[in-house]
Structure formats: structure tokens, C-alpha cells
Scaffold this motif. Structure first.
Motif, PDB file in Angstrom:
ATOM      1  N   GLY A  73       0.796  -1.219   0.000  1.00 23.27           N
ATOM      2  CA  GLY A  73       0.000   0.000   0.000  1.00 23.27           C
ATOM      3  C   GLY A  73       0.831   1.274   0.000  1.00 23.27           C
ATOM      4  O   GLY A  73       2.038   1.256  -0.282  1.00 23.27           O
ATOM      5  N   HIS A  74       0.178   2.378   0.346  1.00 20.59           N
ATOM      6  CA  HIS A  74       0.841   3.686   0.389  1.00 20.59           C
ATOM      7  C   HIS A  74       2.031   3.673   1.332  1.00 20.59           C
ATOM      8  O   HIS A  74       3.032   4.313   1.095  1.00 20.59           O
ATOM      9  CB  HIS A  74      -0.135   4.752   0.908  1.00 20.59           C
ATOM     10  CG  HIS A  74      -1.103   5.213  -0.114  1.00 20.59           C
ATOM     11  ND1 HIS A  74      -0.809   6.192  -1.007  1.00 20.59           N
ATOM     12  CD2 HIS A  74      -2.365   4.826  -0.376  1.00 20.59           C
ATOM     13  CE1 HIS A  74      -1.860   6.403  -1.787  1.00 20.59           C
ATOM     14  NE2 HIS A  74      -2.820   5.578  -1.420  1.00 20.59           N
ATOM     15  N   ARG A  75       1.862   2.972   2.442  1.00 20.17           N
ATOM     16  CA  ARG A  75       2.937   2.921   3.439  1.00 20.17           C
ATOM     17  C   ARG A  75       3.596   1.550   3.391  1.00 20.17           C
ATOM     18  O   ARG A  75       3.011   0.586   2.869  1.00 20.17           O
ATOM     19  CB  ARG A  75       2.356   3.248   4.808  1.00 20.17           C
ATOM     20  CG  ARG A  75       1.919   4.726   4.853  1.00 20.17           C
ATOM     21  CD  ARG A  75       1.740   5.222   6.247  1.00 20.17           C
ATOM     22  NE  ARG A  75       0.410   4.930   6.727  1.00 20.17           N
ATOM     23  CZ  ARG A  75       0.022   5.169   7.976  1.00 20.17           C
ATOM     24  NH1 ARG A  75       0.869   5.684   8.846  1.00 20.17           N
ATOM     25  NH2 ARG A  75      -1.210   4.883   8.364  1.00 20.17           N
ATOM     26  N   PRO A  76       4.825   1.429   3.933  1.00 15.57           N
ATOM     27  CA  PRO A  76       5.597   0.204   3.661  1.00 15.57           C
ATOM     28  C   PRO A  76       5.104  -1.065   4.352  1.00 15.57           C
ATOM     29  O   PRO A  76       5.563  -2.152   4.021  1.00 15.57           O
ATOM     30  CB  PRO A  76       7.012   0.570   4.135  1.00 15.57           C
ATOM     31  CG  PRO A  76       6.867   1.750   5.005  1.00 15.57           C
ATOM     32  CD  PRO A  76       5.637   2.475   4.583  1.00 15.57           C
ATOM     33  N   MET A  77       4.210  -0.970   5.315  1.00 13.94           N
ATOM     34  CA  MET A  77       3.644  -2.148   5.980  1.00 13.94           C
ATOM     35  C   MET A  77       4.714  -2.995   6.672  1.00 13.94           C
ATOM     36  O   MET A  77       4.649  -4.233   6.663  1.00 13.94           O
ATOM     37  CB  MET A  77       2.844  -2.988   4.976  1.00 13.94           C
ATOM     38  CG  MET A  77       1.725  -2.209   4.325  1.00 13.94           C
ATOM     39  SD  MET A  77       1.113  -2.907   2.793  1.00 13.94           S
ATOM     40  CE  MET A  77      -0.082  -4.021   3.388  1.00 13.94           C
ATOM     41  N   LEU A  78       5.713  -2.310   7.233  1.00 14.87           N
ATOM     42  CA  LEU A  78       6.758  -3.001   7.997  1.00 14.87           C
ATOM     43  C   LEU A  78       6.586  -2.633   9.465  1.00 14.87           C
ATOM     44  O   LEU A  78       6.286  -1.483   9.788  1.00 14.87           O
ATOM     45  CB  LEU A  78       8.146  -2.572   7.518  1.00 14.87           C
ATOM     46  CG  LEU A  78       8.428  -2.776   6.026  1.00 14.87           C
ATOM     47  CD1 LEU A  78       9.775  -2.183   5.655  1.00 14.87           C
ATOM     48  CD2 LEU A  78       8.392  -4.258   5.660  1.00 14.87           C
ATOM     49  N   LEU A  79       6.782  -3.619  10.347  1.00 11.53           N
ATOM     50  CA  LEU A  79       6.576  -3.360  11.773  1.00 11.53           C
ATOM     51  C   LEU A  79       7.807  -2.695  12.373  1.00 11.53           C
ATOM     52  O   LEU A  79       8.923  -3.209  12.259  1.00 11.53           O
ATOM     53  CB  LEU A  79       6.303  -4.672  12.521  1.00 11.53           C
ATOM     54  CG  LEU A  79       5.936  -4.503  14.001  1.00 11.53           C
ATOM     55  CD1 LEU A  79       4.597  -3.807  14.172  1.00 11.53           C
ATOM     56  CD2 LEU A  79       5.903  -5.855  14.708  1.00 11.53           C
ATOM     57  N   ARG A  80       7.592  -1.535  12.996  1.00 19.68           N
ATOM     58  CA  ARG A  80       8.698  -0.847  13.668  1.00 19.68           C
ATOM     59  C   ARG A  80       9.152  -1.667  14.863  1.00 19.68           C
ATOM     60  O   ARG A  80       8.347  -2.293  15.524  1.00 19.68           O
ATOM     61  CB  ARG A  80       8.279   0.550  14.085  1.00 19.68           C
ATOM     62  CG  ARG A  80       7.964   1.386  12.862  1.00 19.68           C
ATOM     63  CD  ARG A  80       7.755   2.841  13.175  1.00 19.68           C
ATOM     64  NE  ARG A  80       7.528   3.545  11.921  1.00 19.68           N
ATOM     65  CZ  ARG A  80       7.824   4.815  11.732  1.00 19.68           C
ATOM     66  NH1 ARG A  80       8.348   5.526  12.695  1.00 19.68           N
ATOM     67  NH2 ARG A  80       7.592   5.383  10.585  1.00 19.68           N
ATOM     68  N   GLY A  81      10.451  -1.648  15.125  1.00 17.09           N
ATOM     69  CA  GLY A  81      11.001  -2.499  16.181  1.00 17.09           C
ATOM     70  C   GLY A  81      11.688  -3.720  15.590  1.00 17.09           C
ATOM     71  O   GLY A  81      12.541  -4.318  16.230  1.00 17.09           O
ATOM     72  N   LEU A  82      11.312  -4.083  14.358  1.00 22.29           N
ATOM     73  CA  LEU A  82      11.983  -5.187  13.668  1.00 22.29           C
ATOM     74  C   LEU A  82      12.893  -4.621  12.587  1.00 22.29           C
ATOM     75  O   LEU A  82      12.669  -3.528  12.082  1.00 22.29           O
ATOM     76  CB  LEU A  82      10.976  -6.119  13.009  1.00 22.29           C
ATOM     77  CG  LEU A  82       9.927  -6.816  13.869  1.00 22.29           C
ATOM     78  CD1 LEU A  82       9.188  -7.857  13.041  1.00 22.29           C
ATOM     79  CD2 LEU A  82      10.541  -7.467  15.087  1.00 22.29           C
ATOM     80  N   THR A  83      13.889  -5.392  12.214  1.00 26.36           N
ATOM     81  CA  THR A  83      14.761  -4.976  11.114  1.00 26.36           C
ATOM     82  C   THR A  83      14.069  -5.286   9.793  1.00 26.36           C
ATOM     83  O   THR A  83      13.060  -6.006   9.757  1.00 26.36           O
ATOM     84  CB  THR A  83      16.094  -5.740  11.173  1.00 26.36           C
ATOM     85  OG1 THR A  83      15.819  -7.123  10.927  1.00 26.36           O
ATOM     86  CG2 THR A  83      16.776  -5.584  12.517  1.00 26.36           C
ATOM     87  N   ALA A  84      14.665  -4.767   8.713  1.00 28.69           N
ATOM     88  CA  ALA A  84      14.117  -5.062   7.383  1.00 28.69           C
ATOM     89  C   ALA A  84      14.144  -6.567   7.142  1.00 28.69           C
ATOM     90  O   ALA A  84      13.175  -7.157   6.662  1.00 28.69           O
ATOM     91  CB  ALA A  84      14.933  -4.335   6.320  1.00 28.69           C
ATOM     92  N   ARG A  85      15.258  -7.195   7.510  1.00 24.11           N
ATOM     93  CA  ARG A  85      15.379  -8.649   7.294  1.00 24.11           C
ATOM     94  C   ARG A  85      14.322  -9.406   8.111  1.00 24.11           C
ATOM     95  O   ARG A  85      13.691 -10.337   7.608  1.00 24.11           O
ATOM     96  CB  ARG A  85      16.780  -9.112   7.703  1.00 24.11           C
ATOM     97  CG  ARG A  85      17.096 -10.542   7.245  1.00 24.11           C
ATOM     98  CD  ARG A  85      18.097 -11.221   8.162  1.00 24.11           C
ATOM     99  NE  ARG A  85      19.377 -10.558   8.251  1.00 24.11           N
ATOM    100  CZ  ARG A  85      20.480 -10.962   7.600  1.00 24.11           C
ATOM    101  NH1 ARG A  85      20.425 -11.998   6.803  1.00 24.11           N
ATOM    102  NH2 ARG A  85      21.623 -10.325   7.768  1.00 24.11           N
TER     103      ARG A  85
END
Lengths: 200, 222
Positions: A73-85
Motif C-alpha cells: 500500500g501507500h505505506r511500507p507495511m513493515l513493523l517498527r522495532g523489527l529490522t528489514a530482514r
């Protein structure tokens, strides 16, 4: 690279949010290749993609999809507190897919040195790149990308164009909602024009 | 992938994020610590050591700590639309509730351990049945999150959810709070049968609200 068979359709779909019809009696059939969704602000482009992804309830009509869809979506949909990996590993594990390509995919998107940085310490463009790396890590037959070029610099835009072209060549369904990037018109197999919730 | 595996993945994701950004657990531990410290100052040492008063205040503090930790957990999900990423996954809606409840129970167990030890030490509570007390605390910790998670999900898209969630959740939590307070009180004062009865009731509450949550959260998340 394996070819994939997928189809997706909405028939007579109406979406009502906050007592307001956002999509009205929309019937769209998606086939392999790139489909561009265009329309003015507030036309219903995002809701159309979310309807395909099953993220909004249909007040009327039906949604059919063979194969899983990846919606970004518009925003990356990644949970803060976790790394990209860690974020990408979560998505891949949840779908029961192989995890071996995550580091390479993030590296290909220019995040080779930031694999293990929490996503809240990445820039908006880097977070967007990390989320778009899911195109390669999950390799799903249907891609639904809502304004995917937002926040990307020129190399990022170029990388995304390559990813879209690659997915299209794999026979995947790729749907991109975007205002700009007219150069994608040459790659597109079909166009959807949305205005005030109606597909032209 | 089995449903339990998916729930396990959500639990792992939640606990890892909480470890890196421990806002929820820090707020909850701070809250319960301050309450225990102030308790004897406000009501006096004799009343604070009462087997009915100390558990009641402890569980009230733990109920607010549950709300704080749950709100923070969902606030983190709403930043960057991470929640939408999870819900868009096949089976994501179903795993959300179970994963959140299990992860929050683990976080709350830690908060309860800190608050409980502080209460026992600072208030010098005479403890007759320690194993019964542990059983009541464990079941109480399991019984609180399902109710709060359901209420947070129902209020997720409301701007005033910080005010609404306690208003919605606390009345529903009253039976659990009564059972947990009475059970802990019975364990402290040496009433084994009473402690086990209240523990059984807490278990029943946990089961009922877990089933309710598993049923309505996937639909409510839309």
C-alpha cells in the motif's frame, strides 16, 4: 524462472466506507501482465486495489482470485522495532515460503548494509525499498502496488521498473496504481481508469 | 502452515518488537511499581497489608497495565500500516488475535512478577499458599488480555480510542478482577479451596473470551 498462472476479478463490486460508496458496481477482470490504474485523487484507486486484496468488505458483488496476492500500500507495511530482514522473514515464513533469498533481495534493492537496522531508523525511501523487496522474496502470482514509486529516488524508480518488467515477463498479474510514470504505458497490457468510484 | 504455527510467528514478531521498543512493558512496569510504592503511603501500612486490599490494588494496576501494553502494541502496528500487512496475509486475520493475546500474556507475566514481588517485599505480606498464588496470578494474567485485545480491535480506527478502550474494557473486566483479587486474597490468607475455586473461574473467563475473540476479531478487523 517459473511461469505462473493466475486470474483475479471483481464482479459488480460495491464498497461502502463510512456510509459513502467508494466503488460502485465495479466489474474488472485481471489477466497476466501489467495493468495500470489511473484516476484523480479520491477516485477509488486504492480501494480498488484493497478490494482485490480482500482488505475491504464488499457491500455487493464478488471477488475471485486464483493464487495469493501481494498488496503493498501507500505505506511500507513493515513493523517498527523489527529490522528489514526480520520483517521480510516474517512475511515469507507466514506464507510458508523459502527464506534463502531475503538477504540477496534486500541487497539488490540497495539495503545490503542495512539488513539488520530496525526499520524506524531507515529513511522513508529505504523503508519503501525494503517493502518492495517483497516482490522478489514472496514471488506471488498477483502483485497489487499502490503508488509504489512514492519516496523512491531515481535508482529506486529504475529498480522498481525492472522488478515490474520482470514480474510481467514471469506471467504474473501486476497492477500498479499511479498518477505519474507515463513511461509504464508502453509496458502495460491494459489500463483501468477510475473516477468517482466508477471504472470507465 | 498450521494455525498454531502462524500464531507462533505473530508471537515471535510481537515479542521481538517489544524487546527493541519496550515502551509498553516499561510503561506497565513503571505504573505498577509506582502504585505499589504509593499504596502503603496512601492507605497506611496496616491497611496496605490487608489480604483483601493489596490484591485488589495489584489487579487493578495490572488491568491498567494490560490496557497500556495492548494499546502500545496496536499503535506500533498502525505506524506504517504493519497491521494491514499482517491482515493481508492468508490466515493473518485469524492469527492476529491469538498472537497478540499470547504475546501480551507473556509481557504481562513479567509485569505481574515485578509487581507481585514488589508487593510481597515492600508490604511484607504474609503468604500462606505461594503455589496457589502463582496459579491465580498465571490464570489472571491469561484472562485479562483477550478482553482488552477485543476492545482495542473494536476501537482501532477511532481517534478517541485512548479514552474509549478503558471505558469499554474495564466494565467487562470486573468479573475477572473480582475473581483474581479474591483468589489472590484466599491464597495469601491460607484458603486453598477458595483460591482454587477462583482460579477455576479465571480459567473459564480466559476460555470464554478467547473463543469470543477468535470468533469476532477476524470479522471486526475489516
Amino acid at each position: 524462472m517459473r511461469k505462473v498462472e493466475a486470474s483475479a476479478s471483481l464482479r459488480g463490486a460495491t464498497v461502502i466506507l463510512d456510509d459513502r460508496p467508494i466503488l460502485r458496481d465495479v466489474s474488472v477482470e485481471l489477466g497476466p501482465g501489467l495493468t495500470l490504474v489511473r484516476g484523480p485523487n479520491g477516485a477509488g484507486k486504492t480501494t480498488l486495489l484493497r478490494a482485490f486484496a480482500g482488505l475491504v468488505p464488499l457491500a455487493r458483488g464478488t471477488r475471485e482470485m486464483t493464487g495469493d496476492a501481494l498488496y503493498i500500500g501507500h505505506r511500507p507495511m513493515l513493523l517498527r522495532g523489527l529490522t528489514a530482514r526480520e520483517n521480510l522473514t516474517f512475511y515469507v515464513r507466514f506464507r510458508g515460503l523459502a527464506e534463502d533469498g531475503i538477504a540477496n533481495a534486500l541487497d539488490a534493492w540497495g539495503l545490503g548494509n542495512d539488513l539488520d537496522r530496525p526499520v524506524e531508523r531507515l529513511s522513508a525511501g529505504e523503508r519503501r525499498r525494503a517493502s518492495l523487496a517483497r516482490i522478489e522474496t514472496e514471488r506471488l502470482p498477483v502483485l497489487l502496488l499502490d503508488e509504489p514509486f512514492a519516496d523512491l529516488d531515481d535508482p529506486g524508480v529504475s529498480r522498481l521498473r525492472d522488478a515490474i518488467a520482470g514480474a510481467r515477463e514471469d506471467g504474473r498479474i501486476v497492477v500498479v496504481a499511479t498518477h505519474a510514470h507515463l513511461e509504464l504505458d508502453d509496458l502495460a497490457a491494459s489500463h483501468i481508469a477510475v473516477d468517482r468510484g466508477i471504472v470507465a | 502452515m498450521m494455525e498454531l504455527d502462524r500464531i507462533g510467528l505473530v508471537v515471535g514478531r510481537e515479542l521481538r518488537a517489544e524487546r527493541r521498543q519496550p515502551d509498553g512493558i516499561v510503561a506497565a512496569v513503571t505504573f505498577i511499581t509506582v502504585l505499589v510504592l504509593l499504596e502503603s503511603l496512601i492507605v497506611g501500612p496496616a491497611v496496605a497489608r490487608d489480604a483483601d486490599v493489596a490484591p485488589a490494588l495489584f489487579w487493578l494496576a495490572l488491568a491498567f497495565a494490560t490496557i497500556l501494553a495492548t494499546m502500545r502494541s496496536f499503535d506500533r502496528e498502525l505506524e506504517d500500516d504493519a497491521l494491514e500487512g499482517l491482515v493481508a496475509l492468508p490466515g493473518g486475520r485469524d492469527a492476529l488475535f491469538g498472537g497478540k493475546v499470547v504475546a501480551l500474556s507473556i509481557v504481562l507475566a513479567l509485569v505481574a512478577a515485578v509487581g507481585g514481588i514488589l508487593s510481597l517485599v515492600l508490604l511484607d505480606l504474609p503468604l500462606a499458599l505461594p503455589f496457589h498464588l502463582v496459579l491465580v496470578v498465571v490464570l489472571g494474567v491469561i484472562a485479562l488480555p483477550p478482553v482488552v485485545v477485543v476492545n482495542v480491535v473494536l476501537a482501532l480506527r477511532l481517534r478517541a480510542r485512548a479514552a474509549l478502550v478503558p471505558i469499554l474494557a474495564l466494565p467487562v473486566l470486573v468479573p475477572q478482577l473480582v475473581a483474581a483479587s479474591r483468589g489472590a486474597s484466599a491464597a495469601i490468607s491460607g484458603d486453598a479451596v477458595g483460591a482454587l475455586s477462583w482460579a477455576g473461574l479465571l480459567f473459564a473467563f480466559a476460555v470464554v473470551y478467547s473463543v469470543l475473540g477468535l470468533t469476532i476479531v477476524p470479522a471486526a478487523i475489516d
